[in-house]
Design a protein around this motif. Structure first.
Motif, PDB file in Angstrom:
ATOM      1  N   ALA B  83       0.814  -1.221   0.000  1.00 55.35           N
ATOM      2  CA  ALA B  83       0.000   0.000   0.000  1.00 55.35           C
ATOM      3  C   ALA B  83       0.847   1.270   0.000  1.00 55.35           C
ATOM      4  O   ALA B  83       0.343   2.367  -0.248  1.00 55.35           O
ATOM      5  CB  ALA B  83      -0.942   0.002   1.202  1.00 55.35           C
ATOM      6  N   MET B  84       2.142   1.155   0.278  1.00 56.02           N
ATOM      7  CA  MET B  84       3.060   2.299   0.145  1.00 56.02           C
ATOM      8  C   MET B  84       3.650   2.339  -1.270  1.00 56.02           C
ATOM      9  O   MET B  84       4.481   3.173  -1.576  1.00 56.02           O
ATOM     10  CB  MET B  84       4.226   2.204   1.139  1.00 56.02           C
ATOM     11  CG  MET B  84       3.866   2.117   2.597  1.00 56.02           C
ATOM     12  SD  MET B  84       2.878   3.489   3.193  1.00 56.02           S
ATOM     13  CE  MET B  84       4.020   4.857   2.979  1.00 56.02           C
ATOM     14  N   ILE B 235      -7.293  -1.976   1.913  1.00 57.92           N
ATOM     15  CA  ILE B 235      -8.602  -2.026   2.572  1.00 57.92           C
ATOM     16  C   ILE B 235      -8.616  -3.133   3.616  1.00 57.92           C
ATOM     17  O   ILE B 235      -8.908  -4.285   3.320  1.00 57.92           O
ATOM     18  CB  ILE B 235      -9.728  -2.206   1.535  1.00 57.92           C
ATOM     19  CG1 ILE B 235      -9.662  -1.029   0.551  1.00 57.92           C
ATOM     20  CG2 ILE B 235     -11.091  -2.265   2.225  1.00 57.92           C
ATOM     21  CD1 ILE B 235     -10.712  -1.031  -0.522  1.00 57.92           C
ATOM     22  N   SER B 236      -8.255  -2.777   4.840  1.00 56.06           N
ATOM     23  CA  SER B 236      -8.281  -3.750   5.923  1.00 56.06           C
ATOM     24  C   SER B 236      -9.535  -3.562   6.780  1.00 56.06           C
ATOM     25  O   SER B 236     -10.114  -4.527   7.240  1.00 56.06           O
ATOM     26  CB  SER B 236      -7.016  -3.663   6.770  1.00 56.06           C
ATOM     27  OG  SER B 236      -6.761  -2.345   7.154  1.00 56.06           O
ATOM     28  N   ASP B 237      -9.947  -2.312   6.994  1.00 51.51           N
ATOM     29  CA  ASP B 237     -11.092  -2.056   7.881  1.00 51.51           C
ATOM     30  C   ASP B 237     -12.401  -1.815   7.127  1.00 51.51           C
ATOM     31  O   ASP B 237     -13.433  -1.591   7.751  1.00 51.51           O
ATOM     32  CB  ASP B 237     -10.830  -0.829   8.763  1.00 51.51           C
ATOM     33  CG  ASP B 237      -9.699  -1.071   9.740  1.00 51.51           C
ATOM     34  OD1 ASP B 237      -9.427  -2.238  10.056  1.00 51.51           O
ATOM     35  OD2 ASP B 237      -9.089  -0.089  10.184  1.00 51.51           O
ATOM     36  N   LEU B 283     -18.663  -1.476   2.378  1.00 50.31           N
ATOM     37  CA  LEU B 283     -18.209  -0.243   3.040  1.00 50.31           C
ATOM     38  C   LEU B 283     -17.549  -0.523   4.383  1.00 50.31           C
ATOM     39  O   LEU B 283     -16.568   0.132   4.744  1.00 50.31           O
ATOM     40  CB  LEU B 283     -19.391   0.709   3.261  1.00 50.31           C
ATOM     41  CG  LEU B 283     -19.968   1.410   2.027  1.00 50.31           C
ATOM     42  CD1 LEU B 283     -21.193   2.217   2.435  1.00 50.31           C
ATOM     43  CD2 LEU B 283     -18.928   2.330   1.381  1.00 50.31           C
ATOM     44  N   ASN B 284     -18.122  -1.449   5.147  1.00 54.03           N
ATOM     45  CA  ASN B 284     -17.681  -1.619   6.536  1.00 54.03           C
ATOM     46  C   ASN B 284     -17.147  -3.002   6.882  1.00 54.03           C
ATOM     47  O   ASN B 284     -16.700  -3.218   8.000  1.00 54.03           O
ATOM     48  CB  ASN B 284     -18.841  -1.292   7.492  1.00 54.03           C
ATOM     49  CG  ASN B 284     -19.315   0.138   7.332  1.00 54.03           C
ATOM     50  OD1 ASN B 284     -18.508   1.032   7.098  1.00 54.03           O
ATOM     51  ND2 ASN B 284     -20.608   0.351   7.435  1.00 54.03           N
ATOM     52  N   TYR B 289      -8.333  -6.534   1.748  1.00 59.22           N
ATOM     53  CA  TYR B 289      -6.929  -6.292   1.373  1.00 59.22           C
ATOM     54  C   TYR B 289      -6.757  -5.934  -0.100  1.00 59.22           C
ATOM     55  O   TYR B 289      -5.722  -6.190  -0.695  1.00 59.22           O
ATOM     56  CB  TYR B 289      -6.020  -7.454   1.815  1.00 59.22           C
ATOM     57  CG  TYR B 289      -6.080  -7.567   3.313  1.00 59.22           C
ATOM     58  CD1 TYR B 289      -5.453  -6.613   4.112  1.00 59.22           C
ATOM     59  CD2 TYR B 289      -6.852  -8.545   3.926  1.00 59.22           C
ATOM     60  CE1 TYR B 289      -5.580  -6.644   5.490  1.00 59.22           C
ATOM     61  CE2 TYR B 289      -6.981  -8.577   5.310  1.00 59.22           C
ATOM     62  CZ  TYR B 289      -6.344  -7.628   6.083  1.00 59.22           C
ATOM     63  OH  TYR B 289      -6.478  -7.656   7.435  1.00 59.22           O
ATOM     64  N   GLU B 290      -7.812  -5.337  -0.667  1.00 61.01           N
ATOM     65  CA  GLU B 290      -7.669  -4.736  -1.992  1.00 61.01           C
ATOM     66  C   GLU B 290      -7.010  -3.369  -1.822  1.00 61.01           C
ATOM     67  O   GLU B 290      -6.901  -2.863  -0.711  1.00 61.01           O
ATOM     68  CB  GLU B 290      -9.056  -4.581  -2.654  1.00 61.01           C
ATOM     69  CG  GLU B 290      -9.765  -5.897  -2.944  1.00 61.01           C
ATOM     70  CD  GLU B 290      -9.043  -6.753  -4.003  1.00 61.01           C
ATOM     71  OE1 GLU B 290      -8.188  -6.208  -4.736  1.00 61.01           O
ATOM     72  OE2 GLU B 290      -9.335  -7.954  -4.078  1.00 61.01           O
TER      73      GLU B 290
END
Lengths: 345, 345
Positions: B83-84, B235-237, B283-284, B289-290
């Motif tokens: 993600a970086m 996208i973890s959370d 959404l939630n 992990y995309e």
């Protein structure tokens, strides 16, 4: 106590990392992203180490103030980097918190971590918190900078090398015994009694347990004196375990002398009071965070004259094993502490 | 089950790290010392991230095989490095084990970690285990290599930028619902009954939950296509939280469109079966992990033609806030998931 839920996750992290400034030129990107970014000057290598500290196993909050715990958690990581003959530069902190911790408690813990960072010139470049079912969990990762030609692994010791140790040993263990005793006294008392722990004159032992330091001054001195250890390790589990690590990694034997092990007089007095063997405390007590290293025999004169460095023995062929020579010239085989017994649930 | 005490601490670590080979030229020193040493080519920067995973909070061993857990624990760390816009190269693993875990269980966990490392070309350069009072604790640190001019922080999004997401969302959450349902059924059964979970045709959802992947293929494709995201996060959370992170860090607003959110048909079917809103899951739900990233509007044509990339909205001025535009053109303000509720003890 302010419930963490009142701040929200963003709010808590924001509060903990607010006004953190990056001091090190090598800290490119700090808290608040998916990862931290560091960059050391050309030719330097990067050292990385992680420690996991669990409540009830590695610390007891009954007698460990959260600020001290934060300080110690950071310093023991710095010490691992120093033991590679490298300089700690950045840390990343991840904390698991059960519902009995509020915002103020987390701030106390962070305040200790930040005090340690300020004292050692280390940047806090990542912080995260998560809920936990049981107690407090602290995971700290330390990143450091290493000159490739100064690396001191565990594996470089050679027969005839001298074995050296910094500072003194066993004090942190005696401090722990003292804290455990006061805890027992406290728990046996009526709530109404006014409890004052009996620590007068024993502050040094308490401090060695609650506020250890990483011996960055020692690696700086060795550098100035142009001494490059052939192997090095920090004493977290006790002299005996660490010597066995070096022997195992370097495929050598070691011989140390009981009368050479540096012990502070307060440690000795306390051991007498507790009826404990002070040498056992030094060998197996742990948590001193002093440096244990080996160096070529030719450096004996130089090393003998260095402040706070003690020559305690020498490296042998592997076939001779690992032994302590007692004051009455008996040889005792050094034992590993072994897998820490699981506390009973 | 082989009691860990029978091996001793040296023995356990030795067994876990035996035959580990370092494949990356940047891995200078691996397991078995105070710290790992890495060195990237001149001009490259170093990315470091740590994740703390706690039993009962982040994973449930009732339906998570230890091998899968190890794989996932490693991959979610790789994902933070990706993600970086960087490549994961090394990991360090620290594990806390209560007495209900034996040698075989730790080996299963490590086998999953090592499978992930092999799949992603990442070296395991540090491993440690410690006793724990309660359950399993996993702390993983991932180290990665970054071309300085390719860094994608959370803070670089600009008004008019496009908002893009890889893959599809909500599947991992649906997989979790499915596993939780089977767990409930299982717990309500007599011991003697033969339990077969009803997962046929739903393997994809289970796999998305138990065996997520880090989208290193996406950052490689963007690199080939000469696309540099202005901001990026994994996208973890859940999409909502991650969009708010980007908006917060970049000081911008975001507008996304319900009909553009990529959802797999199996996710949609499952949501219908569970009577759950599939958009809420996307959404939630989290754990997909995309990659979520922003890119300049001028790249719209190029991005539209890339496989597995979806344009879901655009960046606005901060004053316009963060909103989802529904299929019937209503605007709903995006909400942070907030501090995860503490599970009751």
């Amino acid at each position: 106590m302010t419930d963490i839920a009142t701040l929200g996750e963003f709010g808590l992290i924001d509060r903990l990392i607010q006004d953190i400034e990056l001091m090190q030129p090598s800290s490119i990107l700090g808290c608040g992203d998916d990862a931290a970014v560091v960059s050391y000057p050309q030719g330097m290598q990067t050292v990385v180490t992680t420690d996991l500290l669990l409540e009830g196993v590695h610390f007891d909050l009954t007698y460990t103030p959260l600020k001290h715990l934060g300080y110690k958690a950071a310093v023991v990581n710095f010490s691992d980097v120093v033991a590679m003959n490298a300089k700690p530069r950045q840390i990343i902190v991840a904390i698991g918190l059960s519902s009995r911790f509020g915002v103020e408690q987390v701030e106390e813990l962070y305040s200790g971590i930040r005090t340690a960072c300020a004292a050692y010139g280390v940047d806090l470049v990542g912080g995260d918190t998560t809920a936990s079912l049981n107690g407090l969990t602290i995971s700290i990762t330390c990143i450091g900078e290493l000159e490739p030609d100064r690396i001191s692994k565990r594996s470089g010791a050679k027969p005839t090398d001298l074995i050296c140790v910094s500072g003194n040993l066993g004090a942190a263990y005696m401090g722990l015994q003292l804290l455990e005793r006061e805890k027992t006294v406290f728990e046996g008392m009526e709530r109404s009694e006014d409890f004052q722990p009996a620590f007068e004159g024993k502050e040094y032992l308490i401090e060695r347990q609650l506020k250890p330091e990483a011996r960055i001054d020692i690696i700086e001195m060795l550098r100035r004196e142009q001494i490059l250890p052939t192997s090095m390790i920090d004493i977290s589990d006790g002299l005996s375990s660490e010597l066995l690590h070096i022997a195992h990694s370097s495929q050598v034997g070691v011989r140390i002398y009981e009368d050479r092990i540096p012990i502070d007089y307060q440690t000795a007095l306390m051991a007498e009071e507790f009826n404990l063997n002070v040498v056992t405390a030094a060998l197996n007590g742990g948590e001193d965070y002093e440096l244990l290293f080996t160096a070529p025999l030719a450096l004996a004169d130089k090393l003998q004259n260095l402040q706070d460095i003690h020559l305690i023995g020498h490296v042998t062929e592997a076939s001779l094993g690992c032994a302590l020579v007692t004051r009455d010239q008996k040889e005792i085989t050094l034992q590993a502490q072994g897998w820490q017994a699981y506390p009973q649930r």
